[in-house]
Write an enzyme that holds these catalytic residues in place. Structure first.
Site, PDB file in Angstrom:
ATOM      1  CB  CYS A 120      -3.982  10.735  -4.264  1.00  0.00           C
ATOM      2  SG  CYS A 120      -4.541  11.158  -2.591  1.00  0.00           S
ATOM      3  CB  THR A 174       1.118  -2.724  12.102  1.00  0.00           C
ATOM      4  OG1 THR A 174      -0.056  -2.025  11.640  1.00  0.00           O
ATOM      5  CG2 THR A 174       0.678  -4.043  12.714  1.00  0.00           C
ATOM      6  CB  ILE A 175      -0.835   1.507  15.244  1.00  0.00           C
ATOM      7  CG1 ILE A 175      -1.043   2.271  13.932  1.00  0.00           C
ATOM      8  CG2 ILE A 175       0.460   1.924  15.932  1.00  0.00           C
ATOM      9  CD1 ILE A 175      -1.241   3.763  14.118  1.00  0.00           C
ATOM     10  CG  LEU A 230      12.037  -1.841  13.618  1.00  0.00           C
ATOM     11  CD1 LEU A 230      11.035  -2.782  14.270  1.00  0.00           C
ATOM     12  CD2 LEU A 230      12.508  -0.777  14.604  1.00  0.00           C
ATOM     13  CE1 TYR A 252      -3.704   2.230  -0.049  1.00  0.00           C
ATOM     14  CE2 TYR A 252      -3.831   2.128   2.347  1.00  0.00           C
ATOM     15  CZ  TYR A 252      -4.314   2.609   1.139  1.00  0.00           C
ATOM     16  OH  TYR A 252      -5.409   3.456   1.115  1.00  0.00           O
ATOM     17  CB  ILE A 290       8.913   1.781  11.599  1.00  0.00           C
ATOM     18  CG1 ILE A 290      10.090   1.514  12.529  1.00  0.00           C
ATOM     19  CG2 ILE A 290       7.919   2.726  12.273  1.00  0.00           C
ATOM     20  CD1 ILE A 290      10.884   2.758  12.881  1.00  0.00           C
ATOM     21  N   GLY A 319       2.641  -6.912   6.188  1.00  0.00           N
ATOM     22  CA  GLY A 319       3.809  -7.755   6.349  1.00  0.00           C
ATOM     23  C   GLY A 319       4.546  -8.104   5.071  1.00  0.00           C
TER      24      GLY A 319
END
Length: 387
Positions: A335, A178-179, A153, A118, A155, A160
């Site tokens: 966009c 991830t949040i 790492l 994404y 972020i 994934g």
């Protein structure tokens, strides 16, 4: 309003694809009162249509029309709010996960490529979306000089895909954070059996050590008050010979808030950094290695997503409804127009710590593409290839 649009060669009820077809006269007062927020909301409400919405937005941006509405109330309110409060605290930062990334995994599966990327792809001639996203993943891994045994790492790891690619193709041990609860569940399941660990946490909570840190399409959610914290968190996670790749959408000028429509409906509490803001935040923390701009690739990426969204929409129409369809179409195509107009960029910034030389052995996008017998297209060629 008609005279303003004429500066962009856009006509009301004209016959060209980028002309606006007005169905409700209230459209004019709403835009004049609320600027870009009213423009997007009136489209969601069906007050106007445009076949080539992306091209219309590109022309409007080229003509500087959004600057005419900079002092409308929604913009002023967004600016003042950003000055008064940190919109991207650890608690507030999770809102974008709930509102956007947790929509549903099957929805994003239908829109994205098989690697669930994404973010901006990297196109070469004759690439489809899947090939272009695979090229992007490999390019990132090469910029980081990944090799077996290194610890990475990621972020803002999304679903994934990058962590999975780095572990399976480059032999790395990867940790993705991830949040988004939906992304967390999906990534855990998708990366099972690989040397990949997925964690549901904010970047400020990481305490482990890594050889490499990467952040793709996440810096847009950090916020101008937290850029220094973000850089320090990445540096704290790295050994002295580590590399940090920060890649994301950047604006051409430094701002403290994002467009009010995008903030309300798509990415709450987001803001696009400038290169100046990021490099200033990195002073004394990192040494700047190099900067690549792959922004022209985002126009065809967004158009590919919109095509997938349009094709799969019958599966989701009952779940989300017509207003959502129009909202999502406006998001993707506006966009695309912004990237075509070059008002937005995608910067891939490679940082290192003291004493590490990042230039040697790191190939740019042209060399990477050349090694696979293809070439990264210039903006004009990218557009021609889509015609």
């Amino acid at each position: 309003m008609t005279n303003l649009l004429a500066f962009a060669d856009v006509r009301i009820n004209g016959a060209r694809p980028w002309d606006i077809q007005v169905h409700d006269r209230r459209f004019f007062s709403r835009v004049l009162t609320s600027g870009t927020l009213g423009f997007g909301e009136s489209y969601m409400d069906g007050w106007w249509d445009c076949d080539a919405l992306d091209e219309m937005c590109c022309r409007a941006i080229h003509a500087g029309l959004e600057k005419r509405f900079a002092f409308r109330l929604p913009n002023v309110w967004a600016f003042l709010t950003a000055l008064v409060a940190n919109q991207q605290t650890s608690r507030r930062s999770r809102r974008v996960g709930r509102v956007h990334y947790d929509l549903s995994n099957d929805f994003f599966e239908a829109m994205l490529d098989p690697n669930m990327q994404y973010s901006c792809a990297l196109f070469a001639e004759d690439d489809d979306l899947a090939s272009a996203q695979m090229r992007k993943l490999d390019w990132i891994c090469q910029r980081l000089r990944l090799r077996p045994g290194l610890r990475l790492l990621d972020i803002g790891c999304g679903w994934g895909g990058l962590a999975r690619y780095a572990a399976s193709r480059y032999g790395c041990q990867a940790v993705g954070i991830t949040i988004s609860r939906e992304q967390f569940r999906y990534a855990q399941r998708w990366c099972r059996g690989l040397d990949v660990e997925i964690q549901l946490r904010d970047y400020r909570e990481v305490t482990e050590q890594f050889d490499r840190v990467v952040s793709v399409g996440m810096v847009e959610h950090v916020g101008y008050r937290n850029y220094r914290t973000y850089m320090r968190a990445a540096a704290r996670s790295l050994g002295e010979d580590g590399l940090f790749l920060c890649q994301g959408i950047c604006g051409n000028v430094s701002r403290v808030h994002v467009d009010p429509w995008i903030e309300r409906y798509i990415f709450p509490n987001s803001v696009l950094p400038s290169l100046a803001q990021l490099t200033r935040a990195a002073e004394g923390v990192f040494i700047l290695g190099d900067v690549k701009n792959i922004g022209p690739n985002y126009d065809p990426t967004l158009l590919a997503w919109e095509e997938n969204f349009r094709r799969s929409w019958p599966r989701f129409a009952d779940r989300y409804g017509e207003r959502f369809r129009r909202m999502w179409r406006f998001y993707l195509l506006s966009c695309a127009g912004a990237f075509r107009a070059r008002s937005l960029q995608v910067l891939s910034i490679l940082f290192s710590k003291q004493g590490v030389v990042v230039e040697n052995g790191v190939r740019d996008e042209r060399q990477t593409a050349s090694s696979s017998r293809s070439t990264v297209l210039e903006p004009s060629a990218l557009l021609l290839s889509l015609a």
